[in-house]
Scaffold this active site. Structure first.
Site, PDB file in Angstrom:
ATOM      1  N   GLU A 280      -1.411 -32.708 -10.366  1.00 25.19           N
ATOM      2  CA  GLU A 280      -2.166 -33.737  -9.962  1.00 25.19           C
ATOM      3  C   GLU A 280      -1.294 -34.805 -10.702  1.00 25.19           C
ATOM      4  O   GLU A 280      -1.731 -36.458 -10.763  1.00 25.19           O
ATOM      5  CB  GLU A 280      -3.551 -33.553 -11.240  1.00 25.19           C
ATOM      6  N   HIS A 301       9.314  -9.040  -4.178  1.00 22.63           N
ATOM      7  CA  HIS A 301       8.847  -8.586  -2.833  1.00 22.63           C
ATOM      8  C   HIS A 301       7.731  -8.614  -1.809  1.00 22.63           C
ATOM      9  O   HIS A 301       8.153  -8.372  -0.724  1.00 22.63           O
ATOM     10  CB  HIS A 301       8.181  -6.569  -3.456  1.00 22.63           C
ATOM     11  N   LYS A 410     -14.203 -34.723  -1.963  1.00 17.74           N
ATOM     12  CA  LYS A 410     -15.620 -35.079  -2.261  1.00 17.74           C
ATOM     13  C   LYS A 410     -16.117 -35.430  -1.464  1.00 17.74           C
ATOM     14  O   LYS A 410     -17.389 -35.135  -1.390  1.00 17.74           O
ATOM     15  CB  LYS A 410     -14.835 -35.774  -3.804  1.00 17.74           C
TER      16      LYS A 410
HETATM   17  O1  PA5 Z   1      -7.653 -32.500 -14.965  1.00 16.67           O
HETATM   18  C1  PA5 Z   1      -8.761 -33.384 -14.159  1.00 16.67           C
HETATM   19  O2  PA5 Z   1      -8.690 -34.564 -14.303  1.00 16.67           O
HETATM   20  C2  PA5 Z   1      -9.535 -32.212 -13.538  1.00 16.67           C
HETATM   21  O3  PA5 Z   1      -8.988 -30.683 -12.821  1.00 16.67           O
HETATM   22  C3  PA5 Z   1     -10.411 -32.151 -14.101  1.00 16.67           C
HETATM   23  O4  PA5 Z   1     -10.363 -31.362 -14.966  1.00 16.67           O
HETATM   24  C4  PA5 Z   1     -12.125 -31.306 -13.135  1.00 16.67           C
HETATM   25  O5  PA5 Z   1     -12.248 -31.453 -11.764  1.00 16.67           O
HETATM   26  C5  PA5 Z   1     -12.827 -30.916 -13.946  1.00 16.67           C
HETATM   27  O6  PA5 Z   1     -13.655 -32.104 -14.082  1.00 16.67           O
HETATM   28  P1  PA5 Z   1     -14.951 -31.979 -15.378  1.00 16.67           P
HETATM   29  O7  PA5 Z   1     -14.743 -31.969 -17.218  1.00 16.67           O
HETATM   30  O8  PA5 Z   1     -15.913 -33.559 -15.263  1.00 16.67           O
HETATM   31  O9  PA5 Z   1     -15.687 -30.880 -14.469  1.00 16.67           O
END
Ligand code: PA5
Length: 420
Positions: A280, A301, A410
């Protein structure tokens, strides 16, 4: 070219067949570091989390954890991505080191990481007849998977205990002001903790997001923070800078995949946390190293052939635990090659053998050696990789703290649900 770097009571790096870290990149990282520490850059609040070991909030987490453990068989922790991976990585990595602290701790059950109906049905089954409490973690309060899981498990909790008792069994970790979960926690009176607004999800493990579940699991969170603080010291951040510059040089040299490898299965969730951190943070603007992870010897393996002779688009980062927490001797009836030997000794031979074979195939390897799998080492690794990731992201010219691309699917999913 082989270079070894080590830092006192800390992790050590070996670069095997990697390009030298360009001095210009290492110099640039000095400026990048100043920027991160200046307090003027968005979403850099995570840099100060290790210093919070003695603060009021840490004490409040410890007090709440003691209360949660009382009369609780299962602590169901609901969250996804950055609101989940770090806590689970800590619980699994340190399980065999936590020892005595574990007596009387509930099972930590993670929920809210899937949409599948079967998955949610099984989660409910696992709570049947067991005394449970809930922890819901979401910065936005609107993320699909935890939102569904919380609704399901909250209903179960209310049916089982009645509203007054159920409310006392719910703990919320969310934004201090905004979002649906903050509004609900305040309205219903759940005990709540704050995700600092200047800390993004994947950099939040050293905040209550990771610390509350860890404390309930019996992990010494002050040790976690002390290890993280160690990684913030100059010698260790120097290692992070060299690693970041080397990763960028490997990308520039045509390596587009980084394969994280480990020989202790309890490191699996840590590698999942790493995948999110790097994926990310770096994967944007058409650049970034694709983070993959393999568990050895298991995956030798299945993927060993590709690694040895396949398309060399990757380099390997080996997470090497020098003193695994437990051991067993192979019985006399085992193959004479192993009989009477410590399994850790055999695993060591596997580690060195794989490194030698892959080096012979020309694969660049970074070895990150950690002393053990203790809470201290966990905290140290977390902060070390966060720093390395932030440095490399900046060197790549991307913002390592945003994730604009995750919104697209989303929107598509919500559009389909609305028209159906
Ligand atoms: O790193 C990030 O921003 C995401 O992985 C969020 O942590 C994840 O989508 C969960 O989001 P939230 O804490 O708003 O539920």
């Amino acid at each position: 070219m082989t270079k070894s770097y080590s830092a006192n009571k800390a992790l050590a790096l070996d670069f095997l067949g990697c390009p030298a870290a360009p001095a210009a990149s290492v110099d640039r990282i000095e400026k990048i570091h100043e920027g991160l520490m200046s307090g003027n850059e968005a979403f850099t609040g995570w840099v100060g989390l290790p210093q919070r070991g003695g603060d009021k909030e840490t004490e409040r987490i410890l007090t709440a954890a003691a209360r949660i453990r009382d009369g609780c068989d299962v602590f169901a922790v609901i969250g996804i991505g950055g609101s989940y991976l770090g806590a689970r990585a800590a619980v699994e990595m340190t399980e065999d080191c936590v020892g005595a602290n574990c007596a009387g701790t509930p099972e930590i059950m993670f929920a809210g990481q899937n949409i599948s109906g079967s998955y949610h049905a099984k989660t409910v089954d696992r709570l049947a007849g067991r005394n449970f409490k809930l922890c819901v973690i979401s910065k936005s309060g609107t993320t699909t998977e935890p939102n569904i899981a919380f609704a399901i498990l909250k209903e179960l909790l209310f049916d089982r205990y009645g509203k007054d008792e159920a409310v006392k069994r719910i703990f919320a970790i969310t934004d201090p002001k905004g979002g649906a979960l903050r509004a609900e926690a305040d309205a219903e009176g759940y005990e709540s903790f704050v995700i600092p607004p200047d800390v993004g999800g994947r950099y939040s493990v050293l905040s209550p997001v990771g610390l509350l579940p860890m404390a309930v699991a019996g992990i010494d969170i002050k040790e976690v923070l002390a290890g993280a603080q160690r990684a913030a010291e100059d010698d260790m951040r120097g290692l992070a800078a060299v690693l970041a510059a080397t990763r960028k040089a490997l990308l520039d040299g045509g390596k587009t995949v980084e394969v994280f490898e480990y020989y202790e299965p309890a490191m699996f969730m840590f590698s999942e946390w790493l995948k999110q951190l790097y994926g990310e943070s770096e994967g944007k603007n058409g650049t970034g190293l694709f983070p993959a992870a393999l568990s050895f010897s298991t995956d030798l393996h299945s993927m060993g052939q590709f690694l040895q002779e396949g398309n060399p688009i990757f380099f390997e980062t080996v997470l090497d635990v020098l003193r695994p927490p437990r051991d067993l001797t192979a019985p006399a009836s085992a193959d004479p090659l192993f009989a009477g030997k410590s399994m850790n000794e055999v695993n060591r031979a596997a580690t060195e053998g794989v490194i030698a074979a892959h080096r012979a195939a020309g694969i660049p390897i970074v070895r990150v050696s950690i002393p053990d799998m203790s809470p201290y080492s966990f905290g140290m690794l977390v902060y070390f990789f966060e720093l390395t990731c932030a440095y490399t992201g900046r060197l790549m010219g991307v913002d390592p703290f945003n994730q604009p691309g995750v919104e697209q699917y989303k929107k598509e999913m919500k559009r389909l649900l609305t028209i159906n």
